[in-house]
Scaffold this motif. Structure first.
Motif, mmCIF file in Angstrom:
data_model
loop_
_atom_site.group_PDB
_atom_site.id
_atom_site.type_symbol
_atom_site.label_atom_id
_atom_site.label_comp_id
_atom_site.label_asym_id
_atom_site.label_seq_id
_atom_site.Cartn_x
_atom_site.Cartn_y
_atom_site.Cartn_z
ATOM 1 N N UNK A 311 6.882 11.901 1.102
ATOM 2 C CA UNK A 311 6.508 10.693 0.368
ATOM 3 C C UNK A 311 6.201 9.534 1.314
ATOM 4 N N UNK A 314 2.804 10.087 2.608
ATOM 5 C CA UNK A 314 1.764 9.843 1.603
ATOM 6 C C UNK A 314 1.523 8.345 1.403
ATOM 7 N N UNK A 315 2.602 7.572 1.453
ATOM 8 C CA UNK A 315 2.475 6.131 1.191
ATOM 9 C C UNK A 315 2.248 5.325 2.466
ATOM 10 N N UNK A 317 0.751 3.601 5.962
ATOM 11 C CA UNK A 317 -0.465 2.795 6.144
ATOM 12 C C UNK A 317 -0.909 2.844 7.593
ATOM 13 N N UNK B 14 4.303 -3.996 -0.025
ATOM 14 C CA UNK B 14 4.812 -2.964 0.880
ATOM 15 C C UNK B 14 6.245 -3.285 1.309
ATOM 16 N N UNK B 17 8.637 -2.048 -1.125
ATOM 17 C CA UNK B 17 8.835 -0.601 -1.055
ATOM 18 C C UNK B 17 10.139 -0.249 -0.320
ATOM 19 N N UNK B 21 13.474 1.750 -1.723
ATOM 20 C CA UNK B 21 14.040 2.935 -1.050
ATOM 21 C C UNK B 21 15.511 2.709 -0.694
ATOM 22 N N UNK B 79 6.009 3.723 -8.507
ATOM 23 C CA UNK B 79 5.728 4.977 -7.804
ATOM 24 C C UNK B 79 6.920 5.404 -6.943
ATOM 25 N N UNK B 80 7.646 4.431 -6.390
ATOM 26 C CA UNK B 80 8.827 4.788 -5.601
ATOM 27 C C UNK B 80 9.891 5.444 -6.477
ATOM 28 N N UNK B 83 8.646 9.048 -7.513
ATOM 29 C CA UNK B 83 8.619 10.015 -6.419
ATOM 30 C C UNK B 83 10.025 10.476 -6.062
ATOM 31 N N UNK B 255 2.245 11.901 -10.779
ATOM 32 C CA UNK B 255 3.426 12.246 -9.971
ATOM 33 C C UNK B 255 4.391 13.211 -10.651
ATOM 34 N N UNK B 258 5.383 16.064 -8.456
ATOM 35 C CA UNK B 258 5.524 15.780 -7.030
ATOM 36 C C UNK B 258 6.674 16.541 -6.352
ATOM 37 N N UNK B 291 -3.507 7.960 -5.608
ATOM 38 C CA UNK B 291 -2.759 6.715 -5.377
ATOM 39 C C UNK B 291 -3.716 5.546 -5.176
#
Ligand SMILES: Cc1cc2nc3c(=O)[nH]c(=O)nc-3n(C[C@H](O)[C@H](O)[C@H](O)COP(=O)(O)OP(=O)(O)OC[C@H]3O[C@@H](n4cnc5c(N)ncnc54)[C@H](O)[C@@H]3O)c2cc1C
Lengths: 317, 378
Positions: A311, A314-315, A317, B14, B17, B21, B79-80, B83, B255, B258, B291
């Motif tokens: 993952x 995939x994400x 950059x 970002x 993100x 996580x 999406x986080x 997934x 997803x 996934x 995506x």
């Protein structure tokens, strides 16, 4: 897209719409180099799009190749643009092929090229042949010249900042999304005109759905290419190119098959323009690594990155 | 529409993100059954934790508890969560579509009453569109609401209503006035039903994967107060179609399968056979492209643009992808039984869910029709 790219795209679109017709495409396939078209490319300076001192970069270069693909321009434009960027701008066309022993193979328009560049997969060093000797003439399945030229022992060598293979693969992907856009637009146009059972084809749900699927594929392919172009200055560039080349190839297979079905027998004739685009899209799948090649590169990298990092890859950059 | 915007997610999104996580890493207790289908984990405690973080109703005005953040931020958070296989089902519909619907069409009192508890992860909504005789042809709904003294009386039945047995509210599409001749789009309204207190009878329906996620709801003279009509009576068709486009472009549309990829990568290890590597790469190429497309639509939502056709494109490609992903891994899976165990669990779970992917939220055929309309074919 920035202002400059827009100008290039608009000008090139008009130039190729006027300058590339069915007769020219047919002639090119018999080996007649389109001199007048090349002269107009030179006159506008498009032969140096992407070159260091041209004020344009890779973004403009790929936008230009998309437009060229949309008109099936029968010139070695990707080759010429990259050769000019890497080895200095000249006024003639250049071809780029792969080094195979003492030859360079699959050189677009090697027979008229004033310069040929050989690339070695996995290497950032290229060879430059300034006095071209053609050993054999050939063509890909689109009838585009793909020649074999001699690689003399004393050919110049240039070390590039990066491996050229992904850049060239992305060039074919960019040309392909142009061709696919044209294929789709042609199919949409035809479906709106052709009548059977007293209605245009566009009235039949099976045809509507086929075109919807084609449109989705074209949108995906185009998005993948621009994502790769936008990543070129990152350390993921090669992976994003892998995504683009593999994804575009799959789209090409689907769209060309389905579009031919929409056209019926007329699209299967030599007289029709469609095959100039579909054969190119088919042929370009194979050049600079086909879908499987790039899928394997990408898949291997992901496997090495590990299941728990899929993952974040995939994400990334 | 053949060209989706060339959007890159902003830095700020970002940065978010990493926070998501970190949050997930702190709460492994909610990730017991890794499965990335958005309907399989209903976990109010988890939803409340997301609410505390401000990760529900992220794009809504602060006045209603929202975060006033961008659609890109919301895209990244959703999406986080998916997934990672996080259990998002409880608040999902409220966050994705019921809230935005109320925000756009609801009365001021409705916004104040319903939106803040949604953002806290405390109020959960279901979608009441389908009926026993109404599937794709949504305008054919027969469930009716008649205005009486003190409110509306509802009669009829809804079906396939995801999580109605666990959620608090339903937004039901009902007929409040007869069609005008052939025009069935008039006379439809959306009404909020309190699933726990209004007296609608909810019965779970077991699906072929063994889960009890969707339901049948029967209304026999169910009386709801006047103020439950969303916006204006008679505006239901316009509202329901605008709601549907929110439903179609998010990461939950590609997803769902996934985790099967993740387990396939684990199974084949760091030195895969060429055909195994190719399968991974093929799946990744599609996923990475989807995506980008979904983020492009998030950008359009951010700009307040109409997204129905673009959203349909993403759902069409995404649902097909979710369906063939497990299949590709199956055909490439090595024979070694022990190595296969974790992959096989994920594969079988997902394969059993897969028929629903191209049905829920509008079938493949309906979406292709939406795209065809966007192409000017109909
Ligand atoms: C897991 C799951 C969860 C769901 N959750 C909800 C929910 O929470 N709330 C809710 O309201 N609904 C929900 N649904 C219902 C879903 O929206 C419907 O299944 C869907 O709209 C299709 O309706 P149908 O199943 O009655 O199929 P039908 O409409 O009867 O269609 C059957 C088949 O015919 C095709 N078809 C129909 N019309 C056409 C046409 N004009 N042209 C071509 N083909 C056509 C369809 O594409 C499909 O393949 C859920 C469904 C599933 C599977």
């Amino acid at each position: 897209m920035n202002e400059q790219t827009n100008i290039i795209v608009d000008t090139a679109t008009r130039m190729f719409a006027d300058g590339v017709d069915k007769a020219l495409l047919d002639a090119a396939e018999t080996g007649v180099f389109p001199v007048a078209l090349w002269q107009s490319v030179l006159a506008t300076g498009f032969h140096s799009v992407g070159s260091p001192d041209s004020g344009t970069g890779l973004g403009e270069l790929y936008a230009f190749l998309d437009v060229a693909g949309a008109s099936a321009v029968p010139l070695p434009l990707a080759d010429t643009l990259f050769a000019n960027a890497w080895a200095g701008t000249i006024d003639g066309v250049s071809g780029i092929g792969e080094v195979a022993g003492e030859t360079i193979v699959d050189v677009p328009w090697g027979r008229v090229a004033e310069r040929v560049i050989g690339v070695v997969p996995g290497s950032a060093e290229i060879v430059v042949v300034d006095a071209v000797t053609v050993l054999a003439e050939g063509a890909n399945m689109a009838g585009e010249p793909r020649d074999t030229v001699a690689l003399p022992a004393d050919a110049r060598r240039i070390s590039l900042a990066r491996d050229p293979l992904p850049l060239l693969a992305l060039a074919r992907a960019a040309q392909s999304i142009g061709a696919l856009r044209t294929v789709l637009q042609s199919a949409l146009g035809y479906a709106g005109e052709r009548e059977q059972f007293g209605r245009t084809l566009s009235n039949f749900q099976a045809i509507q759905h086929s075109l919807a699927v084609q449109a989705a594929e074209v949108a995906a392919a185009r998005r993948a290419v621009w994502a790769a172009v936008d990543s070129l200055e990152t350390d993921r560039a090669e992976h994003e190119v892998a995504v683009a080349k593999a994804r575009v190839g799959e789209a090409a297979s689907l769209v060309c098959e389905a579009a031919h079905q929409v056209f019926g027998a007329i699209g299967y004739t030599h007289e029709h323009r469609l095959h100039h685009f579909t054969r190119r899209a088919w042929a370009w799948r194979e050049e600079y690594g086909n879908e499987t090649f790039w899928q394997q590169q990408l898949g291997l990298h992901i496997a090495r990155t590990g299941a728990d990092n899929v993952w974040s890859f995939v994400t990334g950059r | 529409m053949l060209e989706l915007d060339r959007v890159t997610l902003p830095e700020a999104s970002e940065a978010l993100r990493a926070q998501v996580r970190a949050f997930l890493a702190e709460h492994p207790e909610h990730l017991a059954e890794p499965n990335s289908d958005f309907t399989t984990g209903h976990d109010p405690a988890f939803s409340r934790k997301l609410g505390e973080r401000g990760w529900i109703g992220m794009t809504w005005p602060a006045a209603y508890g929202g975060g006033e953040r961008s659609f890109f931020d919301r895209y990244v958070v959703t999406e986080e969560l998916l997934a990672a296989g996080a259990p998002v089902s409880a608040h999902w519909i409220a966050d994705r579509q019921s809230g935005p619907l109320l925000l756009r069409f609801g009365t001021e009192a409705q916004k104040q009453a319903y939106l803040p508890p949604i953002t806290r992860g405390e109020a959960y909504f279901s979608i009441g569109m389908s009926e026993p005789n109404t599937g794709s042809d949504l305008a054919s709904v027969r469930t009716s609401a008649k205005q009486v003294d003190g409110g509306w009386v509802i009669n009829g039945a809804k079906i396939w209503t995801t999580d109605a047995h666990r959620n608090h509210f339903l937004i039901a599409l009902v007929r409040t006035a007869p069609p005008e001749g052939k025009n069935r789009h008039v006379g439809l309204s959306q009404i909020i039903v309190d699933l726990r207190n209004d007296g609608a009878k909810v019965r779970p329906i077991r699906n072929m994967a063994g889960g009890e996620d969707f339901n049948e709801i029967v209304f026999e003279d169910v009386l709801v107060p006047e103020d439950r009509v969303v916006g204006e009576p008679g505006n239901g068709w316009k509202q329901v179609t605008s709601e549907l486009s929110f439903e179609r472009s998010g990461p939950e549309r590609f997803l769902s399968a996934f985790r099967v990829l993740v387990e396939f990568v684990r199974m084949v290890g760091a030195d895969p056979a060429p055909h195994e590597a190719a399968v991974i790469g093929r799946i990744a190429a599609h996923l990475m492209t989807l995506r980008r497309m979904s983020a492009s639509v998030a950008g359009m939502l951010n700009d307040g643009k109409q997204v129905d056709v673009e959203a349909a494109l993403v759902k069409e490609l995404g649902n097909n992808f979710e369906k063939w992903l497990p299949e590709l891994t199956r055909l490439a899976a090595p024979a070694d039984r022990d190595a296969r165990r974790a992959w096989r669990t994920a594969y079988e779970q997902t394969q059993l869910l897969s028929p629903s992917f191209t049905l829920r939220g509008g079938t493949r055929e309906i979406l292709r029709g939406v795209i065809a309309r966007g192409l000017g074919l109909r």
